[in-house]
Design an enzyme around this catalytic site. Structure first.
Site, PDB file in Angstrom:
ATOM      1  N   TYR A 142       0.617  -1.653   0.067  1.00  0.00           N
ATOM      2  CA  TYR A 142      -0.221  -0.243   0.406  1.00  0.00           C
ATOM      3  C   TYR A 142       0.172   1.363   0.410  1.00  0.00           C
ATOM      4  O   TYR A 142       0.485   1.887  -0.509  1.00  0.00           O
ATOM      5  CB  TYR A 142      -0.868  -0.212   0.892  1.00  0.00           C
ATOM      6  CG  TYR A 142      -1.689  -0.830   1.452  1.00  0.00           C
ATOM      7  CD1 TYR A 142      -2.662  -1.778   0.441  1.00  0.00           C
ATOM      8  CD2 TYR A 142      -3.816   0.057   1.161  1.00  0.00           C
ATOM      9  CE1 TYR A 142      -4.383  -2.412   0.823  1.00  0.00           C
ATOM     10  CE2 TYR A 142      -4.874  -0.684   1.327  1.00  0.00           C
ATOM     11  CZ  TYR A 142      -4.816  -1.841   0.502  1.00  0.00           C
ATOM     12  OH  TYR A 142      -6.280  -2.200   0.917  1.00  0.00           O
ATOM     13  N   LYS A 192       3.229 -15.229   1.764  1.00  0.00           N
ATOM     14  CA  LYS A 192       3.412 -16.019   0.457  1.00  0.00           C
ATOM     15  C   LYS A 192       4.994 -16.425   0.589  1.00  0.00           C
ATOM     16  O   LYS A 192       5.968 -15.593  -0.532  1.00  0.00           O
ATOM     17  CB  LYS A 192       2.751 -15.635  -0.758  1.00  0.00           C
ATOM     18  CG  LYS A 192       1.148 -15.537  -0.612  1.00  0.00           C
ATOM     19  CD  LYS A 192       0.951 -16.817  -1.543  1.00  0.00           C
ATOM     20  CE  LYS A 192       1.579 -16.827  -3.059  1.00  0.00           C
ATOM     21  NZ  LYS A 192       1.277 -18.256  -3.300  1.00  0.00           N
TER      22      LYS A 192
HETATM   23  C1  IPM Z   1     -11.083  -1.208   3.598  1.00  0.00           C
HETATM   24  C2  IPM Z   1     -10.461  -0.656   2.599  1.00  0.00           C
HETATM   25  C3  IPM Z   1      -9.457  -0.054   1.980  1.00  0.00           C
HETATM   26  C4  IPM Z   1      -8.104  -0.727   2.259  1.00  0.00           C
HETATM   27  C5  IPM Z   1      -9.754   1.127   1.240  1.00  0.00           C
HETATM   28  C6  IPM Z   1     -11.115   1.809   1.265  1.00  0.00           C
HETATM   29  C7  IPM Z   1      -9.750   2.121   0.927  1.00  0.00           C
HETATM   30  O1  IPM Z   1     -10.790  -1.546   1.408  1.00  0.00           O
HETATM   31  O2  IPM Z   1     -10.646  -0.422   4.493  1.00  0.00           O
HETATM   32  O3  IPM Z   1     -10.346  -2.987   3.684  1.00  0.00           O
HETATM   33  O4  IPM Z   1      -7.950  -0.840   1.143  1.00  0.00           O
HETATM   34  O5  IPM Z   1      -7.534  -1.123   3.017  1.00  0.00           O
END
Ligand code: IPM
Ligand code: MG
Length: 367
Positions: A142, A192
């Site tokens: 992320y 993984k």
């Molecule tokens: C979650 C959501 C978020 C993520 C999005 C809205 C950015 O899917 O909190 O699970 O991917 O973490």
């Protein structure tokens, strides 16, 4: 001590509707339990973009850093699909998680008895289900660098980087082991390691941290197998520890085991603040559900249960959290259902506010 402070960021879609019910519940605890919160409100996601041209204003970020806990509704919606990536509603949420350093995302998947028939799995597979997913929330693919889209040999290339330091893995692992000690004393770590070096490091560090938690039974699973096991035999799990991306996917899967995404709360916790409370944000796992927004159909329970998690994890009010959860269990047992918890033949669903009403009544009866 001064009354604890809450910042409400209701966000987009059904966020404001479900948060309205949470505000009534917060008011109830002030009136009836002498648990008064200083509540402020601000914008996040598309709502912030509409007002300020950014999905989270710097002033809002600063407020979030100061309060005892943030309650977030949901972000996003089709209206914002074509915005530049850097100002998409989700960026506001990700900025809060990152700058507050909320590394431990707790996503419980519990099956309420009254809803066991509503799961897509057979009742005996999920009755009594009680899983806690601990998702690392501030690192991994992320946030890893390099990232972006660029041109190589006249061709577009998209890049994201899965990156974990051992310190990041260690603190997530400690959060999972600490929780397991208060529950079923089992942790299953998912990665993984068969294809990713970051997965090998993850497995090594989790195993090292485990040395401090001899009472906890640790197992490791490849995340793909984990997804399969979640739908094959979910009750084998107590605490699942996993990274940011696998945790995103596995938690949606675990959530649906319980019948509806409208039921699942979450807590995102960071380091302790000066007052000893952890930095914290609480939000339902469901999204902004633009398809039902403004129709009074949304189930407020996930958001209300997120407030129950705030009572437990931020304010040391475990007994009051139990009271709120018991009230929800009671109304479900009595047959209260919003549309997401019913089949088409099952009669008229409760509106969002009506569900709030019956929960408030159950709270009154609990006194
Ligand atoms: C979650 C959501 C978020 C993520 C999005 C809205 C950015 O899917 O909190 O699970 O991917 O973490
Ligand atoms: Mg998700």
């Amino acid at each position: 001590m001064a009354n604890p402070s809450l910042l409400i960021l209701a966000g987009d879609g059904i966020g404001p509707e479900v948060m309205d019910e949470v505000k009534r519940i917060i008011g109830w605890f002030g009136d009836k339990r002498d648990l008064t919160f200083v509540v402020s409100e601000d914008l996040v996601g598309g709502a912030a973009y509409d007002a300020h041209g950014v999905p989270l204003h710097d002033d809002t970020m600063a407020k979030a850093q100061e309060v005892d806990a943030v309650l977030l509704g949901a972000v996003g919606g089709p209206k914002y699909d074509n915005l530049d990536f850097s100002v998409k509603p989700e960026r506001g949420l990700l900025r809060l998680r990152k700058e507050m350093d909320l590394f431990a995302n707790l996503r419980p998947a519990q099956c309420f008895d009254a809803l066991a028939d509503f799961s897509s799995l057979k009742k005996d597979l999920i009755a009594g289900l009680d899983i806690m997913i601990v998702r690392e929330l501030t690192s991994g693919v992320y946030f890893g660098e390099p990232r972006g889209i660029h041109i190589e040999d006249n061709m577009r290339v998209g890049i994201n980087t899965q990156r974990y330091t051992e310190a990041e893995i260690e603190r997530a692992a400690r959060a999972a082991f600490d929780l397991a000690m208060k529950r079923g004393k089992k942790v299953c770590s998912m990665e993984k390691a068969n294809v990713m070096e970051s997965g090998i490091l993850w497995r090594d560090v989790v195993t090292e941290v485990h040395a401090d938690y001899q009472e906890v039974e640790l197992s490791h699973m490849y995340a793909d197998n984990g997804a399969m096991q979640l739908v094959r035999a979910p009750k084998q799990f107590d605490v699942i520890l996993t990274d940011n991306l696998f945790g995103d996917i596995l938690s949606d899967c675990a959530a649906m085991l319980t019948g509806s995404l409208g039921m699942l709360p979450s807590a995102s916790l960071g380091l302790p603040m000066a007052n000893g409370r952890p930095k914290a944000m609480y939000e339902p796992v469901h999204g902004s559900a633009p398809d039902i927004m403004g129709q009074a159909k949304a189930n407020p329970i996930a958001c209300i249960l997120s407030f129950a998690m705030a009572l437990r994890y931020s304010f040391d009010e475990g007994a009051e959290a139990d009271r709120l959860e018991a009230a929800i269990e009671k109304v479900l047992a009595d047959g209260a259902r919003t549309g997401d918890l019913m089949g088409p033949e099952d009669g008229t669903p409760l509106s969002t506010t009506e569900m709030g009403d019956v929960i408030l009544t159950a709270l009154d009866e609990s006194l």
